[in-house]
Write an enzyme that holds these catalytic residues in place. Sequence first.
Site, PDB file in Angstrom:
ATOM      1  N   GLU A 109      -4.414  -0.874  18.432  1.00 28.53           N
ATOM      2  CA  GLU A 109      -3.194  -1.673  18.531  1.00 28.53           C
ATOM      3  C   GLU A 109      -2.045  -0.782  19.006  1.00 28.53           C
ATOM      4  O   GLU A 109      -1.760   0.240  18.392  1.00 28.53           O
ATOM      5  CB  GLU A 109      -2.866  -2.252  17.150  1.00 28.53           C
ATOM      6  CG  GLU A 109      -1.701  -3.206  17.188  1.00 28.53           C
ATOM      7  CD  GLU A 109      -1.437  -3.849  15.831  1.00 28.53           C
ATOM      8  OE1 GLU A 109      -1.524  -3.156  14.809  1.00 28.53           O
ATOM      9  OE2 GLU A 109      -1.127  -5.059  15.812  1.00 28.53           O
ATOM     10  N   GLU A 119      -2.068  -8.948   5.711  1.00 30.03           N
ATOM     11  CA  GLU A 119      -1.955  -9.464   7.080  1.00 30.03           C
ATOM     12  C   GLU A 119      -1.751  -8.246   7.958  1.00 30.03           C
ATOM     13  O   GLU A 119      -0.703  -7.612   7.899  1.00 30.03           O
ATOM     14  CB  GLU A 119      -0.794 -10.466   7.158  1.00 30.03           C
ATOM     15  CG  GLU A 119      -0.918 -11.433   8.305  1.00 30.03           C
ATOM     16  CD  GLU A 119      -0.112 -11.009   9.502  1.00 30.03           C
ATOM     17  OE1 GLU A 119      -0.691 -10.293  10.357  1.00 30.03           O
ATOM     18  OE2 GLU A 119       1.065 -11.366   9.576  1.00 30.03           O
ATOM     19  N   CYS A 154       1.883  -8.613  15.544  1.00 33.29           N
ATOM     20  CA  CYS A 154       0.500  -8.313  15.157  1.00 33.29           C
ATOM     21  C   CYS A 154      -0.475  -9.149  15.984  1.00 33.29           C
ATOM     22  O   CYS A 154      -1.607  -8.750  16.202  1.00 33.29           O
ATOM     23  CB  CYS A 154       0.304  -8.525  13.672  1.00 33.29           C
ATOM     24  SG  CYS A 154       1.034 -10.033  13.098  1.00 33.29           S
ATOM     25  N   LYS A 186       9.745  -5.315  -1.082  1.00 31.56           N
ATOM     26  CA  LYS A 186      10.288  -4.123  -0.404  1.00 31.56           C
ATOM     27  C   LYS A 186      10.357  -4.379   1.092  1.00 31.56           C
ATOM     28  O   LYS A 186       9.347  -4.703   1.720  1.00 31.56           O
ATOM     29  CB  LYS A 186       9.417  -2.893  -0.655  1.00 31.56           C
ATOM     30  CG  LYS A 186      10.099  -1.623  -0.133  1.00 31.56           C
ATOM     31  CD  LYS A 186       9.182  -0.415  -0.103  1.00 31.56           C
ATOM     32  CE  LYS A 186       8.361  -0.313   1.160  1.00 31.56           C
ATOM     33  NZ  LYS A 186       9.150  -0.184   2.398  1.00 31.56           N
TER      34      LYS A 186
HETATM   35  P1  ADP Z   1       4.267   0.587  10.931  1.00 32.20           P
HETATM   36  O1  ADP Z   1       3.228   1.663  11.128  1.00 32.20           O
HETATM   37  O2  ADP Z   1       4.259  -0.418  11.986  1.00 32.20           O
HETATM   38  O3  ADP Z   1       5.638   1.099  10.587  1.00 32.20           O
HETATM   39  P2  ADP Z   1       3.428   0.204   8.292  1.00 32.20           P
HETATM   40  O4  ADP Z   1       2.168  -0.492   7.969  1.00 32.20           O
HETATM   41  O5  ADP Z   1       3.492   1.690   8.171  1.00 32.20           O
HETATM   42  O6  ADP Z   1       3.807  -0.256   9.714  1.00 32.20           O
HETATM   43  O7  ADP Z   1       4.639  -0.387   7.430  1.00 32.20           O
HETATM   44  C1  ADP Z   1       4.742  -1.689   6.986  1.00 32.20           C
HETATM   45  C2  ADP Z   1       5.311  -1.659   5.588  1.00 32.20           C
HETATM   46  O8  ADP Z   1       4.436  -0.908   4.755  1.00 32.20           O
HETATM   47  C3  ADP Z   1       6.688  -1.001   5.439  1.00 32.20           C
HETATM   48  O9  ADP Z   1       7.436  -1.733   4.477  1.00 32.20           O
HETATM   49  C4  ADP Z   1       6.339   0.380   4.915  1.00 32.20           C
HETATM   50  O10 ADP Z   1       7.386   0.955   4.166  1.00 32.20           O
HETATM   51  C5  ADP Z   1       5.162   0.071   4.032  1.00 32.20           C
HETATM   52  N1  ADP Z   1       4.279   1.218   3.784  1.00 32.20           N
HETATM   53  C6  ADP Z   1       3.994   2.263   4.590  1.00 32.20           C
HETATM   54  N2  ADP Z   1       3.138   3.116   3.996  1.00 32.20           N
HETATM   55  C7  ADP Z   1       2.863   2.604   2.769  1.00 32.20           C
HETATM   56  C8  ADP Z   1       2.026   3.020   1.675  1.00 32.20           C
HETATM   57  N3  ADP Z   1       1.310   4.137   1.722  1.00 32.20           N
HETATM   58  N4  ADP Z   1       1.969   2.221   0.586  1.00 32.20           N
HETATM   59  C9  ADP Z   1       2.666   1.077   0.530  1.00 32.20           C
HETATM   60  N5  ADP Z   1       3.474   0.636   1.510  1.00 32.20           N
HETATM   61  C10 ADP Z   1       3.585   1.384   2.623  1.00 32.20           C
END
Ligand code: ADP
Length: 497
Positions: free
Chosen positions: A395, A264, A298, A188
């Site tokens: 961060e 990561e 990161c 995804k």
């Molecule tokens: P940021 O806060 O920098 O946008 P995230 O960690 O929220 O980073 O997002 C990184 C990835 O994790 C994206 O592909 C996002 O769609 C996905 N993501 C966000 N929330 C969830 C969740 N609860 N479960 C699984 N994947 C998630």
Amino acid sequence: MSLSTTLETPQTGKYEQPTGLFINGEFTKGVEGKTFESINPSTEKPIVAVHEATEKDVDVAVSAARKAFEGEWRKVTPEQRSKYLFKLADLFDQNLDLLAAIESLDNGKAFAMAKVDIGMCAGCLRYYGGWADKITGKVIDTNSETFSYTRQEPIGVCGQIIPWNFPLLMWAWKIGPVVATGNTVVLKSAEQTPLGALYAAKLVKEAGFPPGVINVISGFGKTAGAAISAHMDIDKVAFTGSTVVGRQIMKAAAGSNLKKVTLELGGKSPNIVFDDANIEDAISWVNFGIYFNHGQCCCAGSRIYVQEGIYDKFIEAFKKRAAANKVGDPFASDTFQGPQVSQLQFDRIMGYIDAGRKEGAKVEIGGERQGDKGYFIQPTIFSNVSEDMKIMQEEIFGPVCSIAKFKTEEDAIRVGNSTTYGLAAAVHTQNLNTAIRVSNELRAGTVWVNAYNLLHHQLPFGGYKESGIGRELGEAALANYTQTKTVSIRLGGALFG
Ligand code: ADP
């Protein structure tokens, strides 16, 4: 809505952008017929709508991946897996300008930098193509009456969830090792940057991968991402993103089928400059360490510690250097820093700048929005900071750093290790002994000496402490996607003895 749209980039002209979900070797619409828009962060305007995967599409993609894993893909030789990855790497090289332009359009990163990313994607895919036929077990001699050996077997169907800061590089870091080791995958992309991943999926088809081996879906974290991490038929999930979401993924894995998890996550990396450093070089690397990719790394070197003997000289020169970074249109040839990826990120970063001011830190340069359109933020430096401030512990993921003074080597190590993160660190000194001593003491997965951001697909990368679990890249990443089977054959002899 159709499954592709004609788009145009300033660098490469018109091209056909896939917009469907890539499942079982074909682009398709989502089961629920939903779509969402990808926004151009330079203009704040929609680029195009793409099909959205929901939980139901994750099910369809997982079924395709399971069928491929248990069918055709199992019979494919390691040598053939290499060939598929080599072909995919060649296609990345052949489409380098277009892929880079898609990244600049969708993510806002400077085109010149995006080209470097795509070259690294090709390198990474080729590197793991090289590993595909070199994955071996061991013969382990326990006694003369038993013949025992191990096999490194694929884990099965893997879910991969990637972020928006390096949309295609993270795609390649994940796809290379998962495929080389014989797994199948449902990946995804991040909802902010779906376009590059879909174009790469088109290249997967062109490279001839059997249907269902690599599935690429666009969708949101709370729906499609959560469905991946809680899925009962996904054997492993690999995630790159924030520490907050990393925790949720681990919980979902624990609460479902105990799928294996690698993460990561975030960082708050120290960049330590000793009195004896080559000051000009150090300033260049410190500048690159924080402002590269608009601070959306990161491993960004966001805490800068400078020894007291050169502090005043350093900060003056660093301010000049940072203020000279060209911020603007990602497609302009002299741009170093484009916009932040989204309104949400822009607001978060401006919130941190506010918090820094309120806690009494001094803004040395920047601290404001740049222009009135697009998510541009001025390169920002805080001084007068203390270890307990929010801007020193959390961060920020933007073009914002803090600078502080230290006295001794022990002080540098103590403050360097003073957060819950441990992704990366750097040391600048001309004394080899200092470099090695301090590198050994820093609790971080990567330490750079007289440099920053020297990432390479041959070198393992990952976090100590709350920065992650497992290592990406290098030979180390193969362990994320294989499991060891022990086979013991009794050659003769009594039951015991
Ligand atoms: P940021 O806060 O920098 O946008 P995230 O960690 O929220 O980073 O997002 C990184 C990835 O994790 C994206 O592909 C996002 O769609 C996905 N993501 C966000 N929330 C969830 C969740 N609860 N479960 C699984 N994947 C998630």
